[in-house]
Scaffold this motif. Structure first.
Motif: not given
Length: 358
Positions: A110, A83, A99-100, A85
């Motif tokens: 998160v 991932h 996020l992503d 962030t």
């Protein structure tokens, strides 16, 4: 979760920094004011939106900058899924959170993916201070174990805020009743989550106490923030006149308490300062045990100035216990030689800059 890359810009006294952490143990050394704790603060800020030293974002922005930027890559060792962030906070209060590669509105998205557990020199406040500290401690654990908790907590906070405002405005009882049902429903559910969690935490703590052959024992108990002689819904009606005089709701989980006792006496009155420090770390370790058992997810653990908080023997023991969790640990301190026999990466900070990596 394991942090695999961290980039920091204009955060505290760090202008630009990029590091690739070790998957298990990371030692961040440097003199006071060098920026070693700022690295740990940035990791927590990525997860929760604030640091363990302040909730005021403006205090985290470098003096001559208008914003700070934090980005990180992290992966789940169970699935190998990676991932990304990123968090940008401006002096004017505006926030950009991703996020992503997707913009997200709530930091909770998160936080749930990247749990962070922070241990600091003032962690003893968990025992020494009032119930607020212990409620926050409980809520961290419940949040990461109960997916329904966040919505319940939000519902409770909203209904409590609305009810208190009506009390301050001396609103008629008919208006208060419109919020009483929602308040009581969410409060009872919140209380159930917390009570169940304390029962599990108590068992996990006893195992931890046995593991280190502790020479003291501690009992945990949860007390709801209202008299159990009546239902909360009944108390809201029964105590309404008192709530009006106080201009606040005095019954509810916002008044709850997790007690720590030894033979019925508060632990802070019985245990030595050293024993209290060890107990606090064992409580956090017990939380991490429950997190792992519930969803096989490990938190990133931040230990700020560990060697000043504990003596050499206990510092080594706590790190050994943390590493047995197979999670990732960051430890900051002036001198971390006692921990260098573990497989690790070492980062040395000077004046906000990373000087060497070992």
């Amino acid at each position: 979760m394991i942090l695999t890359k961290l980039d920091v810009s204009d955060f505290r006294n760090i202008q630009n920094l990029s590091l690739t952490p070790h998957p298990r143990l990371n030692l961040v050394s440097g003199n006071n004011g060098s920026g070693k704790s700022s690295i740990l603060e940035s990791i927590q800020c990525l997860s929760t939106g604030h640091s363990f030293r302040t909730r005021k974002a403006r205090e985290l922005i470098s003096r001559n900058a208008q914003s700070f930027t934090l980005t990180a890559l992290f992966s789940d060792p169970q699935t190998s899924r990676e991932h990304r962030t990123g968090l940008l906070r401006q002096r004017d209060g505006s926030v950009e959170l991703r996020l992503d590669f997707e913009e997200v509105k709530s930091i909770a998205e998160v936080t749930r993916l990247l749990p962070v557990k922070t241990l600091t020199p003032d962690s003893h406040r968990l025992i020494q201070e009032g119930p607020d500290e212990r409620r926050q401690f409980l809520d961290w654990g419940v949040f990461h174990m109960e997916h329904a908790y966040l919505n319940t907590w939000r519902q409770f906070k909203r209904s409590l805020s609305q009810r208190n405002q009506l009390l301050r405005d001396m609103a008629p009882s008919s208006e208060l009743k419109t919020w009483d049902s929602l308040f009581a429903e969410s409060a009872v559910m919140l209380n159930t989550f917390r009570n169940d969690y304390v029962e599990k935490l108590s068992k996990a703590l006893q195992i931890r106490l046995l593991d280190i052959d502790a020479r003291f024992h501690v009992e945990l108990a949860y007390r709801p923030g209202w008299s159990t002689d009546h239902s909360l819904a009944e108390l809201l009606v029964k105590n309404l006149d008192y709530h009006r005089r106080m201009k606040t709701t005095t019954d509810g989980p916002h008044r709850a308490e997790m007690s720590l006792t030894t033979d019925g006496v508060p632990a802070k009155q019985v245990l030595s300062r050293g024993q209290q420090k060890v107990l606090v770390y064992l409580l956090h370790l017990a939380q991490l045990d429950l997190l792992d058992q519930s969803n096989a997810r490990q938190a990133v653990v931040l230990c700020d100035d560990l060697t000043s908080e504990l003596d050499q023997e206990h510092s080594t023991e706590i790190i050994n216990q943390l590493l047995k969790l197979n999670g990732q640990v960051f430890v900051s301190g002036v001198n971390l030689d006692v921990l260098r026999h573990h497989d690790h990466a070492a980062f040395h900070m000077e004046h906000g800059s990373l000087k060497n990596v070992v």
